[in-house]
Scaffold this motif. Structure first.
Motif: not given
Length: 334
Positions: A67, A88-89, A115, A117, A120-121, A281-282, A285
């Motif tokens: 994350m 992610h972040h 990265e 974030h 991906f949203h 999310n992780g 992915l």
């Protein structure tokens, strides 16, 4: 497998949202290159979905999904043969690498980092599904604010009440096992006051009862800037909304958001915290990467679990004596 091929895979997963040419960072061509700033001098960061650091020609045999990149992640990656970390972040120099430059720290272990974030949203309905609804509206810039995510959804067939939502969430997160792990840690360390990020912030009903009916859900993320005014606007746009669901972050019971929900006669329930986003999310992915990457590329997940321990009970007797010695001899201004 090379680093540059992972860039292409991430671009494929996100539907073309990744920066493949660094010159695009300085243009308006990619809407997912976003500056995040609280107007604190020197602390803004630009999100650059894609490769942040690493040699595009370097070979990759093991990938970690995380994350938030930290020095703990970097050390674990270095110790376990990870060649690339997909975070992610957003990543900022020094802030995500133990106070030293990314180049020096990541270069030491030959680790590439990516990265995603905002890129991906909005790609999948996972967080709504986990919490028991199917979103029919997804807005990742509600009110014109980048990252201010809002979902409106219909409850799934097996979710008829607020209690059903909590039961589903606890089952999805295997909260019984998380509590068992926390209990064993307390027992082993002989400290009943220890708390952890997985269990300290569980699902909770603020307005309504476990048997309160649920049909149409306004799903919000308070830390992104969602306000009471946004709530009223969303309710006006969708009068059928009966429940407000706050996830990733939450609000206090006396917040303006809760007051506005009560005024509008809505249920209000808090779900998963940010500490569990690695599941929402992780994990998807990581499975997407598994689909696209060769079988000989290993994929692992880095999960950070934060604990809280009273000062007087933290660490061994020897390390406590060390800390007291250092404090008394070097850190107290006499």
């Amino acid at each position: 497998m090379k680093v540059k091929e992972i860039i292409k895979v991430l671009d494929q997963i996100t539907g073309g949202r990744v920066v493949t040419d660094t010159s695009d960072i300085f243009t308006d061509k990619n809407p997912f290159v976003v500056m995040k700033s609280s107007d604190i001098p020197g602390k803004s960061v630009v999100e650059t979905p894609g490769l942040v650091f690493g040699d595009p020609e370097a070979e990759v045999h093991k990938v970690a999904v995380t994350m938030t990149l930290t020095e703990g992640n970097i050390e674990l990656a270095g110790a376990t043969g990870v060649d690339a970390i997909v975070a992610h972040h957003p990543i900022a120099d020094a802030a995500n690498s133990g106070g030293v430059t990314l180049k020096n720290y990541l270069g030491l272990y030959n680790i590439a980092v990516f990265e995603l974030h905002e890129a991906f949203h909005g790609l999948h309905p996972g967080i709504s599904y986990i919490h028991g609804h199917r979103a029919f509206r997804v807005d990742i810039r509600y009110g014109g604010i980048p990252g201010n995510i809002m979902y409106v959804g219909k409850a799934l067939d097996d979710v008829r009440t607020l209690g059903d939502m909590l039961s589903r969430l606890n089952r999805m997160m295997d909260m019984e096992k998380e509590l068992e792990i926390m209990g064993k840690e307390k027992s082993i360390l002989g400290c009943g006051e220890i708390m952890d990020s997985a269990t300290a912030v569980g699902g909770e009903i603020y307005l309504g009862m476990p048997d309160s009916p649920v049909n149409t859900i306004l799903h919000i993320f308070p830390h992104t800037g969602f306000t009471a005014e946004h709530l009223a606007k969303a309710k006006n746009e969708h009068p059928e909304i009966d429940t407000v669901l706050a996830t990733i972050s939450r609000v206090k019971r006396d917040s303006e958001l809760v007051k506005k929900a009560e005024e509008l006669r809505l249920n209000f329930i808090c779900g998963n915290s940010h500490a569990l986003e690695i599941f929402e999310n992780g994990l998807p992915l990581a499975y997407a990467l598994r689909h696209y990457l060769p079988e000989d590329v290993e994929i692992v997940i880095f999960r950070e679990r934060i604990t809280s321990t009273p000062l007087s009970k933290f660490g061994s007797k020897d390390i406590q004596e060390y800390a007291k010695y250092i404090t008394e001899n070097y850190l107290i201004n006499r």
